[in-house]
Design a protein around this motif. Structure first.
Motif, PDB file in Angstrom:
ATOM      1  N   GLY A 285      -8.746 -13.209  -8.211  1.00 19.61           N
ATOM      2  CA  GLY A 285      -8.707 -12.659  -9.665  1.00 19.61           C
ATOM      3  C   GLY A 285      -7.853 -11.699 -10.051  1.00 19.61           C
ATOM      4  N   THR A 286      -7.964 -11.189 -11.077  1.00 23.46           N
ATOM      5  CA  THR A 286      -6.946  -9.968 -11.364  1.00 23.46           C
ATOM      6  C   THR A 286      -7.476  -8.648 -11.157  1.00 23.46           C
ATOM      7  OG1 THR A 286      -8.432  -9.537 -13.544  1.00 23.46           O
ATOM      8  CG2 THR A 286      -6.649 -11.108 -13.820  1.00 23.46           C
ATOM      9  N   ASP A 287      -6.375  -7.865 -10.746  1.00 22.17           N
ATOM     10  CA  ASP A 287      -6.523  -6.579 -10.445  1.00 22.17           C
ATOM     11  C   ASP A 287      -5.646  -5.607 -11.260  1.00 22.17           C
ATOM     12  OD1 ASP A 287      -4.282  -6.764  -8.906  1.00 22.17           O
ATOM     13  OD2 ASP A 287      -5.294  -7.112  -7.272  1.00 22.17           O
TER      14      ASP A 287
ATOM     15  N   LEU B 154       0.737  -1.273  -0.030  1.00 20.52           N
ATOM     16  CA  LEU B 154       0.146   0.071   0.049  1.00 20.52           C
ATOM     17  C   LEU B 154       0.907   1.046  -0.113  1.00 20.52           C
ATOM     18  CD1 LEU B 154      -2.540   1.455   0.078  1.00 20.52           C
ATOM     19  CD2 LEU B 154      -2.652   0.952   2.711  1.00 20.52           C
ATOM     20  N   ALA B 155       1.941   1.361   0.653  1.00 20.09           N
ATOM     21  CA  ALA B 155       2.874   2.459   0.838  1.00 20.09           C
ATOM     22  C   ALA B 155       3.486   2.662  -0.465  1.00 20.09           C
ATOM     23  CB  ALA B 155       3.957   2.298   2.119  1.00 20.09           C
ATOM     24  N   MET B 156       3.864   1.645  -1.190  1.00 14.95           N
ATOM     25  CA  MET B 156       4.613   1.950  -2.443  1.00 14.95           C
ATOM     26  C   MET B 156       3.681   2.339  -3.672  1.00 14.95           C
ATOM     27  SD  MET B 156       6.579  -0.728  -5.190  1.00 14.95           S
ATOM     28  CE  MET B 156       8.129  -0.786  -3.983  1.00 14.95           C
ATOM     29  N   ARG B 157       2.292   1.878  -3.672  1.00 18.43           N
ATOM     30  CA  ARG B 157       1.188   2.516  -4.243  1.00 18.43           C
ATOM     31  C   ARG B 157       1.032   3.831  -4.218  1.00 18.43           C
ATOM     32  NH1 ARG B 157      -2.971  -2.603  -4.569  1.00 18.43           N
ATOM     33  NH2 ARG B 157      -1.519  -4.263  -4.491  1.00 18.43           N
ATOM     34  N   GLU B 158       0.849   4.334  -2.861  1.00 19.19           N
ATOM     35  CA  GLU B 158       0.481   5.559  -2.659  1.00 19.19           C
ATOM     36  C   GLU B 158       1.662   6.656  -2.933  1.00 19.19           C
ATOM     37  OE1 GLU B 158      -2.087   5.017   1.299  1.00 19.19           O
ATOM     38  OE2 GLU B 158      -0.005   5.326   1.764  1.00 19.19           O
ATOM     39  N   GLU B 159       2.644   6.046  -2.907  1.00 23.02           N
ATOM     40  CA  GLU B 159       3.928   6.936  -3.299  1.00 23.02           C
ATOM     41  C   GLU B 159       3.954   6.994  -5.020  1.00 23.02           C
ATOM     42  OE1 GLU B 159       7.754   5.501  -1.884  1.00 23.02           O
ATOM     43  OE2 GLU B 159       7.300   5.725   0.301  1.00 23.02           O
ATOM     44  N   LEU B 160       3.602   5.967  -5.494  1.00 23.77           N
ATOM     45  CA  LEU B 160       3.668   6.071  -7.119  1.00 23.77           C
ATOM     46  C   LEU B 160       2.589   6.776  -7.611  1.00 23.77           C
ATOM     47  CD1 LEU B 160       4.896   4.931  -9.334  1.00 23.77           C
ATOM     48  CD2 LEU B 160       3.609   2.760  -9.175  1.00 23.77           C
ATOM     49  N   LEU B 161       1.484   6.792  -6.688  1.00 24.64           N
ATOM     50  CA  LEU B 161       0.374   7.548  -7.313  1.00 24.64           C
ATOM     51  C   LEU B 161       0.675   9.106  -7.085  1.00 24.64           C
ATOM     52  CD1 LEU B 161      -2.508   8.123  -8.324  1.00 24.64           C
ATOM     53  CD2 LEU B 161      -3.251   7.759  -5.635  1.00 24.64           C
TER      54      LEU B 161
ATOM     55  N   ARG C 277     -12.508  -6.393   4.507  1.00 25.28           N
ATOM     56  CA  ARG C 277     -12.977  -5.808   3.349  1.00 25.28           C
ATOM     57  C   ARG C 277     -12.622  -4.275   3.216  1.00 25.28           C
ATOM     58  NH1 ARG C 277     -16.367  -8.002  -0.268  1.00 25.28           N
ATOM     59  NH2 ARG C 277     -17.460  -6.820  -1.501  1.00 25.28           N
ATOM     60  N   ALA C 278     -12.782  -3.628   4.165  1.00 21.98           N
ATOM     61  CA  ALA C 278     -12.435  -2.317   4.299  1.00 21.98           C
ATOM     62  C   ALA C 278     -10.899  -1.853   3.787  1.00 21.98           C
ATOM     63  CB  ALA C 278     -12.778  -1.601   5.488  1.00 21.98           C
ATOM     64  N   ALA C 279      -9.957  -2.591   4.421  1.00 22.09           N
ATOM     65  CA  ALA C 279      -8.741  -2.274   4.007  1.00 22.09           C
ATOM     66  C   ALA C 279      -8.394  -2.923   2.607  1.00 22.09           C
ATOM     67  CB  ALA C 279      -7.740  -3.381   4.984  1.00 22.09           C
ATOM     68  N   GLY C 280      -8.856  -3.976   2.097  1.00 20.85           N
ATOM     69  CA  GLY C 280      -8.739  -4.506   0.977  1.00 20.85           C
ATOM     70  C   GLY C 280      -9.215  -3.206  -0.138  1.00 20.85           C
ATOM     71  N   SER C 281     -10.555  -2.877   0.194  1.00 20.17           N
ATOM     72  CA  SER C 281     -11.203  -1.841  -0.802  1.00 20.17           C
ATOM     73  C   SER C 281     -10.150  -0.665  -0.943  1.00 20.17           C
ATOM     74  CB  SER C 281     -12.499  -1.594  -0.086  1.00 20.17           C
ATOM     75  OG  SER C 281     -13.032  -0.479  -1.161  1.00 20.17           O
ATOM     76  N   HIS C 282      -9.577  -0.342   0.129  1.00 17.02           N
ATOM     77  CA  HIS C 282      -8.718   0.795   0.227  1.00 17.02           C
ATOM     78  C   HIS C 282      -7.505   0.540  -0.564  1.00 17.02           C
ATOM     79  CE1 HIS C 282      -6.470   4.477   1.091  1.00 17.02           C
ATOM     80  NE2 HIS C 282      -5.668   3.896   1.707  1.00 17.02           N
ATOM     81  N   ARG C 283      -6.985  -0.576  -0.542  1.00  8.51           N
ATOM     82  CA  ARG C 283      -5.509  -0.824  -1.160  1.00  8.51           C
ATOM     83  C   ARG C 283      -5.829  -1.100  -2.665  1.00  8.51           C
ATOM     84  NH1 ARG C 283      -4.597  -4.911   1.671  1.00  8.51           N
ATOM     85  NH2 ARG C 283      -5.641  -6.597   0.351  1.00  8.51           N
ATOM     86  N   LEU C 284      -6.907  -1.582  -2.951  1.00  4.82           N
ATOM     87  CA  LEU C 284      -7.582  -1.865  -4.577  1.00  4.82           C
ATOM     88  C   LEU C 284      -7.548  -0.525  -5.040  1.00  4.82           C
ATOM     89  CD1 LEU C 284      -9.562  -5.179  -4.318  1.00  4.82           C
ATOM     90  CD2 LEU C 284      -7.241  -4.783  -5.682  1.00  4.82           C
ATOM     91  N   ARG C 285      -8.380   0.379  -4.404  1.00  5.15           N
ATOM     92  CA  ARG C 285      -8.870   1.790  -4.825  1.00  5.15           C
ATOM     93  C   ARG C 285      -7.652   2.560  -4.965  1.00  5.15           C
ATOM     94  NH1 ARG C 285     -11.988   2.708  -1.206  1.00  5.15           N
ATOM     95  NH2 ARG C 285     -10.800   4.087   0.299  1.00  5.15           N
TER      96      ARG C 285
END
Length: 255
Positions: free
Chosen positions: A138-140, A30-37, A74-82
């Motif tokens: 599944g894919t994401d 999640l941290a890497m995703r946030e930095e990349l965004l 589910r809430a944590a997963g939703s945030h990570r995927l978002r």
């Protein structure tokens, strides 16, 4: 604040972004995703950057999602995927070309990240795999959209559903990557390819990328092409391109 999980370097108008957690094979935490965004949003607004190279530190491009941090929350997963979805939209929508340099391999979400780039250079010993199904997922990351666009529905379905690894030569044959180079040279080749793109018209490249990613019907694509073309014809780069053509010299795009 400078990113901690990304290494960023610049050579002229080419920016290189390196996923930089090699000890863990560069998982998309999640941290890497946030930095990349955040970084992609900065790059989109920086006219001095005309092309981007995306690579991974160490022996592998990206091993995929950070499985150790996943749970059934589910809430944590939703945030990570978002956040990951926002990264993919920023990457595909970035008004500059993005070249991936893949050493070692790209797996799961790492494959999604690679497939969202405009041009892929892979080392000849790289392995690519849609590994989601092997852990019951599944894919994401938009892989169900990018993969069929690259290789067609049938091959995309085979890659996703069976989850078999692909070597770089086969990936090149089916259109999943564009260039295969000797091991250890993917980054240098990707940077050279990005430099070629950086010398081209920035507005024209942005328009071409946007049009290629236009969904919908032929009519929708034709309308998008018309919209971009009219803007480009009124721009400085077309004036320079037309003058260079008449004078039989290479154009010097500065927009």
């Amino acid at each position: 604040m400078a990113p901690e999980l990304l290494d960023v370097s610049r050579d002229g108008s080419v920016l290189t972004i390196t996923l930089n957690e090699p000890r863990r094979r560069n998982p998309l935490s999640l941290a890497m995703r946030e930095e990349l965004l955040a970084l992609l949003e900065q790059v989109a607004a920086d006219d001095g950057v005309r092309a981007v190279v995306l690579t991974g530190a160490g022996t592998i491009f990206c091993a995929g999602g950070d499985i150790a941090s996943m749970s059934d929350d589910r809430a944590a997963g939703s945030h990570r995927l978002r956040v990951f979805n926002q990264v993919m939209e920023a990457l595909v929508g970035l008004p500059k070309a993005v070249v991936a340099a893949v050493e070692g391999g790209a797996f799961g979400a790492g494959l999604s990240l690679m497939a969202a780039c405009d041009h892929v250079v892979a080392a000849e010993d790289a392995v690519l795999r849609s590994s989601f199904g092997g852990i019951g997922l599944g894919t994401d990351g938009g892989l169900s959209w990018t993969l069929p666009r690259r290789v067609g529905y049938g091959r995309a379905a085979e890659i996703v559903m069976f989850g078999d690894p692909l070597d770089a030569v086969e990936a090149r044959r089916i259109g999943l990557v564009e260039r295969v180079v000797p091991a250890g040279t993917a980054l240098a080749e990707a940077q050279a390819r990005a430099a070629l793109l950086a010398a081209r018209s920035r507005p024209a490249l942005a328009a071409n990328k946007a049009t290629l990613n236009t969904g919908g019907s032929l009519h929708d694509v034709l309308e998008a092409e018309k919209h971009h073309q009219l803007d480009l014809m009124a721009g400085a780069d077309f004036a320079e391109g037309r003058a260079a053509f008449a004078e039989r010299r290479p154009p010097e795009f500065r927009a």
